[in-house]
Design a protein around this motif. Structure first.
Motif, PDB file in Angstrom:
ATOM      1  N   PRO A  42       0.811  -1.220   0.000  1.00 48.85           N
ATOM      2  CA  PRO A  42       0.000   0.000   0.000  1.00 48.85           C
ATOM      3  C   PRO A  42       0.851   1.281   0.000  1.00 48.85           C
ATOM      4  O   PRO A  42       0.937   1.989   0.997  1.00 48.85           O
ATOM      5  CB  PRO A  42      -0.848  -0.122   1.266  1.00 48.85           C
ATOM      6  N   GLY A  43       1.524   1.542  -1.116  1.00 42.93           N
ATOM      7  CA  GLY A  43       2.304   2.771  -1.268  1.00 42.93           C
ATOM      8  C   GLY A  43       3.785   2.555  -1.024  1.00 42.93           C
ATOM      9  O   GLY A  43       4.220   1.616  -0.337  1.00 42.93           O
ATOM     10  N   GLY A  44       4.567   3.468  -1.615  1.00 41.91           N
ATOM     11  CA  GLY A  44       6.018   3.389  -1.485  1.00 41.91           C
ATOM     12  C   GLY A  44       6.476   3.466  -0.034  1.00 41.91           C
ATOM     13  O   GLY A  44       7.425   2.785   0.356  1.00 41.91           O
ATOM     14  N   GLN A  45       5.801   4.296   0.757  1.00 36.52           N
ATOM     15  CA  GLN A  45       6.245   4.453   2.150  1.00 36.52           C
ATOM     16  C   GLN A  45       6.188   3.127   2.900  1.00 36.52           C
ATOM     17  O   GLN A  45       7.119   2.772   3.619  1.00 36.52           O
ATOM     18  CB  GLN A  45       5.392   5.520   2.865  1.00 36.52           C
ATOM     19  N   GLY A  75       8.785   0.987  -5.764  1.00 37.03           N
ATOM     20  CA  GLY A  75       8.053   1.713  -6.796  1.00 37.03           C
ATOM     21  C   GLY A  75       6.689   2.119  -6.280  1.00 37.03           C
ATOM     22  O   GLY A  75       6.223   1.612  -5.249  1.00 37.03           O
ATOM     23  N   SER A  76       6.052   3.044  -6.985  1.00 37.09           N
ATOM     24  CA  SER A  76       4.757   3.553  -6.510  1.00 37.09           C
ATOM     25  C   SER A  76       3.971   4.141  -7.662  1.00 37.09           C
ATOM     26  O   SER A  76       4.553   4.647  -8.620  1.00 37.09           O
ATOM     27  CB  SER A  76       5.009   4.629  -5.457  1.00 37.09           C
ATOM     28  N   MET A  77       2.657   4.073  -7.558  1.00 41.03           N
ATOM     29  CA  MET A  77       1.802   4.731  -8.550  1.00 41.03           C
ATOM     30  C   MET A  77       1.459   6.161  -8.116  1.00 41.03           C
ATOM     31  O   MET A  77       0.776   6.872  -8.837  1.00 41.03           O
ATOM     32  CB  MET A  77       0.491   3.956  -8.711  1.00 41.03           C
ATOM     33  N   SER A  78       1.920   6.561  -6.924  1.00 43.60           N
ATOM     34  CA  SER A  78       1.536   7.879  -6.396  1.00 43.60           C
ATOM     35  C   SER A  78       1.932   9.003  -7.340  1.00 43.60           C
ATOM     36  O   SER A  78       1.113   9.853  -7.698  1.00 43.60           O
ATOM     37  CB  SER A  78       2.209   8.123  -5.039  1.00 43.60           C
ATOM     38  N   LYS A  79       3.205   9.026  -7.722  1.00 44.82           N
ATOM     39  CA  LYS A  79       3.717  10.151  -8.512  1.00 44.82           C
ATOM     40  C   LYS A  79       3.507   9.906 -10.003  1.00 44.82           C
ATOM     41  O   LYS A  79       3.170  10.812 -10.747  1.00 44.82           O
ATOM     42  CB  LYS A  79       5.207  10.359  -8.228  1.00 44.82           C
ATOM     43  N   SER A  80       3.707   8.658 -10.448  1.00 46.00           N
ATOM     44  CA  SER A  80       3.640   8.379 -11.885  1.00 46.00           C
ATOM     45  C   SER A  80       2.218   8.496 -12.422  1.00 46.00           C
ATOM     46  O   SER A  80       2.016   8.844 -13.581  1.00 46.00           O
ATOM     47  CB  SER A  80       4.177   6.970 -12.180  1.00 46.00           C
ATOM     48  N   SER A 117      -4.568   6.548  -3.345  1.00 44.63           N
ATOM     49  CA  SER A 117      -4.952   5.140  -3.529  1.00 44.63           C
ATOM     50  C   SER A 117      -4.040   4.194  -2.769  1.00 44.63           C
ATOM     51  O   SER A 117      -4.381   3.041  -2.555  1.00 44.63           O
ATOM     52  CB  SER A 117      -4.934   4.762  -5.014  1.00 44.63           C
ATOM     53  N   ARG A 118      -2.863   4.690  -2.349  1.00 42.67           N
ATOM     54  CA  ARG A 118      -1.892   3.900  -1.595  1.00 42.67           C
ATOM     55  C   ARG A 118      -1.565   2.604  -2.322  1.00 42.67           C
ATOM     56  O   ARG A 118      -2.018   1.527  -1.952  1.00 42.67           O
ATOM     57  CB  ARG A 118      -2.395   3.596  -0.154  1.00 42.67           C
ATOM     58  N   ILE A 119      -0.800   2.724  -3.386  1.00 48.75           N
ATOM     59  CA  ILE A 119      -0.448   1.525  -4.149  1.00 48.75           C
ATOM     60  C   ILE A 119       0.980   1.644  -4.691  1.00 48.75           C
ATOM     61  O   ILE A 119       1.333   2.635  -5.315  1.00 48.75           O
ATOM     62  CB  ILE A 119      -1.481   1.248  -5.275  1.00 48.75           C
ATOM     63  N   VAL A 167      10.533   6.002  -6.847  1.00 45.91           N
ATOM     64  CA  VAL A 167       9.127   6.381  -7.040  1.00 45.91           C
ATOM     65  C   VAL A 167       8.953   7.539  -8.048  1.00 45.91           C
ATOM     66  O   VAL A 167       7.852   7.763  -8.516  1.00 45.91           O
ATOM     67  CB  VAL A 167       8.393   6.710  -5.708  1.00 45.91           C
ATOM     68  N   TYR A 168      10.058   8.242  -8.373  1.00 47.34           N
ATOM     69  CA  TYR A 168       9.954   9.340  -9.353  1.00 47.34           C
ATOM     70  C   TYR A 168      10.499   8.940 -10.726  1.00 47.34           C
ATOM     71  O   TYR A 168      10.866   9.802 -11.519  1.00 47.34           O
ATOM     72  CB  TYR A 168      10.705  10.573  -8.837  1.00 47.34           C
ATOM     73  N   ASP A 169      10.545   7.649 -11.024  1.00 45.62           N
ATOM     74  CA  ASP A 169      11.260   7.216 -12.231  1.00 45.62           C
ATOM     75  C   ASP A 169      10.608   7.647 -13.546  1.00 45.62           C
ATOM     76  O   ASP A 169      11.221   7.534 -14.599  1.00 45.62           O
ATOM     77  CB  ASP A 169      11.515   5.700 -12.216  1.00 45.62           C
ATOM     78  N   MET A 199       9.512  16.389  -8.931  1.00 45.13           N
ATOM     79  CA  MET A 199       8.573  17.505  -9.022  1.00 45.13           C
ATOM     80  C   MET A 199       8.893  18.664  -8.077  1.00 45.13           C
ATOM     81  O   MET A 199       8.004  19.342  -7.589  1.00 45.13           O
ATOM     82  CB  MET A 199       7.145  16.970  -8.792  1.00 45.13           C
ATOM     83  N   TYR A 200      10.198  18.875  -7.856  1.00 47.32           N
ATOM     84  CA  TYR A 200      10.624  19.897  -6.906  1.00 47.32           C
ATOM     85  C   TYR A 200      11.800  20.678  -7.474  1.00 47.32           C
ATOM     86  O   TYR A 200      12.447  20.251  -8.422  1.00 47.32           O
ATOM     87  CB  TYR A 200      11.098  19.242  -5.590  1.00 47.32           C
ATOM     88  N   MET A 201      12.081  21.819  -6.816  1.00 45.31           N
ATOM     89  CA  MET A 201      13.315  22.529  -7.117  1.00 45.31           C
ATOM     90  C   MET A 201      13.899  23.019  -5.807  1.00 45.31           C
ATOM     91  O   MET A 201      13.184  23.576  -4.973  1.00 45.31           O
ATOM     92  CB  MET A 201      13.044  23.698  -8.056  1.00 45.31           C
ATOM     93  N   GLY A 224       6.385   0.279   1.558  1.00 43.85           N
ATOM     94  CA  GLY A 224       7.444  -0.531   0.941  1.00 43.85           C
ATOM     95  C   GLY A 224       8.800  -0.223   1.564  1.00 43.85           C
ATOM     96  O   GLY A 224       9.601  -1.128   1.816  1.00 43.85           O
ATOM     97  N   LEU A 225       9.056   1.049   1.825  1.00 42.16           N
ATOM     98  CA  LEU A 225      10.330   1.439   2.451  1.00 42.16           C
ATOM     99  C   LEU A 225      10.450   0.822   3.838  1.00 42.16           C
ATOM    100  O   LEU A 225      11.500   0.304   4.223  1.00 42.16           O
ATOM    101  CB  LEU A 225      10.403   2.970   2.572  1.00 42.16           C
ATOM    102  N   PHE A 226       9.366   0.870   4.584  1.00 44.15           N
ATOM    103  CA  PHE A 226       9.367   0.300   5.936  1.00 44.15           C
ATOM    104  C   PHE A 226       9.601  -1.214   5.860  1.00 44.15           C
ATOM    105  O   PHE A 226      10.460  -1.758   6.549  1.00 44.15           O
ATOM    106  CB  PHE A 226       8.046   0.612   6.650  1.00 44.15           C
TER     107      PHE A 226
HETATM  108  N1  PMP Z   1       9.799   8.151  -1.510  1.00 44.89           N
HETATM  109  C1  PMP Z   1       9.918   9.450  -1.804  1.00 44.89           C
HETATM  110  C2  PMP Z   1      11.243   9.968  -2.203  1.00 44.89           C
HETATM  111  C3  PMP Z   1       8.803  10.287  -1.725  1.00 44.89           C
HETATM  112  O1  PMP Z   1       8.939  11.582  -2.012  1.00 44.89           O
HETATM  113  C4  PMP Z   1       7.561   9.749  -1.328  1.00 44.89           C
HETATM  114  C5  PMP Z   1       6.307  10.589  -1.184  1.00 44.89           C
HETATM  115  N2  PMP Z   1       6.428  11.927  -1.176  1.00 44.89           N
HETATM  116  C6  PMP Z   1       7.498   8.383  -1.035  1.00 44.89           C
HETATM  117  C7  PMP Z   1       8.627   7.610  -1.147  1.00 44.89           C
HETATM  118  C8  PMP Z   1       6.238   7.717  -0.592  1.00 44.89           C
HETATM  119  O2  PMP Z   1       5.252   7.785  -1.536  1.00 44.89           O
HETATM  120  P1  PMP Z   1       3.970   6.854  -1.511  1.00 44.89           P
HETATM  121  O3  PMP Z   1       3.900   6.193  -0.168  1.00 44.89           O
HETATM  122  O4  PMP Z   1       2.819   7.779  -1.739  1.00 44.89           O
HETATM  123  O5  PMP Z   1       4.161   5.885  -2.609  1.00 44.89           O
END
Ligand code: PMP
Length: 388
Positions: free
Chosen positions: A99-102, A232-237, A243-245, A205-207, A321-323, A104-106
């Protein structure tokens, strides 16, 4: 009753850096016209075609417990996407849907670190990284990437502390800096990882947001697929933040262990969300390019405005998506500048300091409001900064 030391220590006694963000949100709630250039949230919603697929799946009954590692369809689509983009043979067994990249990181850190182990990450960093590492009982250790190197990490800096570490977390394209790690940078990192037997957790996640250069997944470098977990994540792409995926891609054995972790934590991801994600991936790169395009336009607007003055400098972001703006010429810290900008100009940006010591004296601006409003806000920001 006391909570666990592990959870109490998540933020190591410090704040999580979101104070200015919450202050800005409070001002908005009170009706003040604050321009928010803070978090990585698109100014568009999830595409109606994806929402329609989600609705169809829910109405067709995909609302019960779903397959815990993910549906076969979505795992296959992610595997195909990763194989095509990186050249690394990848199949369903290499993919866990989360459920989302976050999360996945954990999970990735949980799967690779024991209590008290040391976990490396690169500073500047996405604000949750140290807390994610502490959350699994490990010790976060930052390795600085320097503005004068365009925020590309140096392999030698990682090597200097690698002997004491078990994992290394990298993020390219990078939040907050916009750096896209070059093949050379990644080859250097891969050599260190192999020499010191490190797991590499690669947050990609920003690929789909690349403005300059190419995205190289470290998993595709020789000998790296056996020691890399890609997030990976569908959040940014696909503008699907709510949707947390997302997914973890890695060696089959550890994906199996991570599936057991999912059974004991998330119990999988909603089936109708997975179906919507499958639909979105089947749409292919055109939709991803459309979703990414506004950030490229605003990046250009910002760079053109920056070129009209020479006090405030930025390292042009190659992706994401930042500067990051270097505010050191004003003599103010990123935090003081950001707070003054909010109070005096009603523009909210993130202080660099919340992303680590290497980002001190900088601010991060999200390219996430419509072009015209973005251009005007950035012009005001520059006028304000140049008057300090
Ligand atoms: N990694 C990075 C670098 C991010 O900026 C973010 C969200 N801002 C995430 C992971 C987590 O994204 P999400 O859980 O929405 O996939």
């Amino acid at each position: 009753m006391r909570a666990s030391k592990r959870i109490e220590n998540l933020l190591a006694g410090g704040g999580d850096g979101w104070a200015l963000f919450f202050r800005a949100r409070q001002m908005v709630a009170e009706g003040q016209p604050v321009t928010e250039l803070t978090i990585g949230e698109h100014d568009i919603r999830t595409d109606p075609s994806i929402l329609a697929a989600m609705g169809r799946a829910a109405e067709a009954g995909h609302t019960g417990y779903s397959a815990i590692p993910g549906t076969d369809r979505l795992r296959d689509l992610v595997a195909r996407r990763v194989s095509e983009r990186t050249g690394v043979p990848t199949n369903r067994e290499n993919v866990l849907i989360v459920p989302g990249g976050q999360s996945g990181l954990f999970a990735a850190h949980h799967a690779t670190l024991d209590e008290g182990d040391t976990a490396l990450f690169i500073d500047p960093y996405y604000a949750t990284y140290p807390g994610t590492i502490r959350g699994v009982g490990a010790r976060p250790l930052a390795v600085k990437a320097l503005p004068e190197d365009g925020f590309q990490p140096r392999a030698s800096a990682i090597a200097a502390v690698a002997a004491e570490a078990k994992t290394l977390l990298i993020n390219s394209p990078n939040n907050p800096t916009g750096a896209v790690y070059t093949r050379q940078t990644l080859e250097g990192i891969a050599e260190v990882a192999k020499a010191h037997d490190l797991w590499v957790i690669s947050d990609e996640v920003y690929d789909t947001q690349i403005w300059n250069g190419e995205h190289v997944s470290i998993r595709s470098l020789p000998g790296m697929d056996e020691r890399t977990l890609v997030i990976g994540s569908m959040s940014k792409s696909h503008a699907m933040t709510g949707s947390r995926i997302g997914w973890i891609v890695g060696p089959e054995a550890i994906i199996g262990l991570l599936t057991t972790l999912s059974t004991h934590t998330t119990y999988g991801v909603a089936g109708f969300i997975q179906d919507a994600a499958s639909f979105a991936l089947e749409e292919g790169p055109k939709l991803e390019a459309e979703i990414a395009a506004p950030f490229a336009r605003r990046r250009k607007i910002a760079l053109d405005l920056l070129a009209q003055q020479n006090r405030i400098k930025a390292i042009p972001p190659d992706g994401a998506m930042y500067m990051m703006l270097d505010m050191r010429a004003t003599g103010l810290s990123g935090e003081t500048f950001a707070n003054r900008l909010l109070d005096e100009e009603l523009i909210a940006v993130m202080p660099g300091e919340i992303f680590g010591q290497a980002a001190a004296g900088h601010i991060r601006m999200a390219l996430t409001i419509p072009d015209e409003a973005f251009g005007k806000a950035f012009e005001r920001l520059l006028t304000f900064a140049n008057a300090i």
